[in-house]
Design an enzyme around this catalytic site. Sequence first.
Site, short mmCIF file in Angstrom:
data_model
loop_
_atom_site.label_atom_id
_atom_site.label_comp_id
_atom_site.label_asym_id
_atom_site.label_seq_id
_atom_site.Cartn_x
_atom_site.Cartn_y
_atom_site.Cartn_z
N CYS A 43 19.16 13.29 3.17
CA CYS A 43 19.30 13.29 4.62
C CYS A 43 17.92 13.48 5.27
O CYS A 43 17.27 14.48 5.04
CB CYS A 43 20.24 14.41 5.04
N CYS A 46 17.65 16.81 7.22
CA CYS A 46 17.46 17.99 6.37
C CYS A 46 15.99 18.06 5.98
O CYS A 46 15.37 19.11 6.04
CB CYS A 46 18.31 17.90 5.11
N ASN A 156 26.84 11.72 19.42
CA ASN A 156 27.66 10.71 18.76
C ASN A 156 28.08 11.30 17.42
O ASN A 156 27.21 11.72 16.66
CB ASN A 156 26.86 9.43 18.50
N HIS A 169 23.76 16.48 14.91
CA HIS A 169 22.66 16.36 15.86
C HIS A 169 23.16 15.82 17.19
O HIS A 169 24.19 15.15 17.24
CB HIS A 169 21.57 15.43 15.31
N GLN A 171 21.52 14.01 21.00
CA GLN A 171 20.34 13.27 21.44
C GLN A 171 20.08 13.55 22.91
O GLN A 171 20.99 13.93 23.65
CB GLN A 171 20.56 11.77 21.25
N CYS A 199 32.79 22.17 47.06
CA CYS A 199 32.52 21.34 45.88
C CYS A 199 33.85 20.86 45.30
O CYS A 199 34.77 21.65 45.07
CB CYS A 199 31.75 22.18 44.86
N HIS A 244 30.18 27.90 40.33
CA HIS A 244 29.54 26.67 40.79
C HIS A 244 28.09 26.61 40.32
O HIS A 244 27.31 27.54 40.54
CB HIS A 244 29.57 26.54 42.31
N HIS A 297 28.50 19.61 40.19
CA HIS A 297 28.89 20.71 39.32
C HIS A 297 28.78 20.18 37.88
O HIS A 297 29.41 19.18 37.55
CB HIS A 297 30.34 21.04 39.68
N PHE A 312 40.33 -6.45 29.30
CA PHE A 312 40.70 -5.94 30.62
C PHE A 312 39.72 -4.86 31.08
O PHE A 312 39.25 -4.87 32.22
CB PHE A 312 42.13 -5.37 30.57
ZN LIG Z 1 21.20 16.84 6.59
ZN LIG Z 2 31.36 23.51 42.12
#
Ligand SMILES: [Zn+2]
Ligand SMILES: [Zn+2]
Length: 336
Positions: A43, A46, A156, A169, A171, A199, A244, A297, A312
């Site tokens: 990895c 790592c 992700n 991780h 990003q 708000c 808030h 917010h 669609f």
């Molecule tokens: Zn790793």
């Molecule tokens: Zn708020």
Amino acid sequence: MSEIRKDPLSYTWVVLATERAKRPHAFRKRTEIKERRAKPRPCPLCEEAGLPIKEYAIWPGVIDKKTGTWKTRVLPNKYPALRPGLELAQTEMDAIFHLLSGVGGHEVIVETPRHEDVLSVMPLDQMEAMIRTYCQRYRYWRSSDPRIAYVLIFKNYGLAAGASLEHPHSQLVATPIIPPRIFEELTEAKKYYELNKECIYCKLIEVEKKAEISRVILENDTMFALCPFASRFPCEVSILPKRHSAAFEDITQREVSDLAKILSGVFKGVDAVLGDPPYNYMIHVAPLRTPGLLYYHWHIEIIPRLTMPAGFEWGTDIYINVVSPEEAARALREAE
Ligand SMILES: [Zn+2]
Ligand SMILES: [Zn+2]
Ligand SMILES: [Zn+2]
């Protein structure tokens, strides 16, 4: 009868297709089976994250005071979509074409030194270190390059959600423009604020607490998790602070610990109902030069990747969702 719902926070419309309605659990088998635990591979995170700080790290990260080892790291993205540069972000208009130089930033936030950690089982102190790292990056970007207008932190998870690396991780992408989705949320929130002097996100929490059929998944003293009224996707989740605040990095120590608990609870529920699905999450905050907005917010949007947008959706930006948010919230609440 199907229902067409409008999201109060953006100009998004959703068709709840009751004729094709599915229980949240129906997606369980269709999700990716995680095999990471079975076959460890070399990895790069790592390796890189373990190297001495030097030039590898943008920010050394949160350090464990007891052991002196790192808990999080911030590394430059090897293939950045946008990068810092000395040139000005020039705007060119050529007849109808608008062009900007690709100035910005692209960082990898290594959430943990442990390759195997997933959010549903990550220890709370590690989750807090991850949240504090997000805060540090927002603080850095808010006080740095004035050409940068917006910073998005996102995650992700799983191949189908666009993750090319397994190591936990997130990003960060910094852009010289305000992203359209944020612009839309700002516009809707401002409209509501001008009419009602409050708000809309604060109001949303108040209204959702009283809703007849609850969409709340869980809450604690400072954080609130729910399935949005106009969920675009099955089991979509939003997390908001009860106080808030438009800027994520204004979060207090108490809120950091409450957010870690809510994230952990939500992902335990997601795993229990859907079986470790691929997902994306995005943190939405106010643009960089406007951290104190009264009408915006910050919040986190979590989207398990169970269905694919098709013709669609691409053609209209209207989403067809086959799981009602009320059903999804109930399943996630009971699982948790
Ligand atoms: Zn790793
Ligand atoms: Zn708020
Ligand atoms: Zn949002």
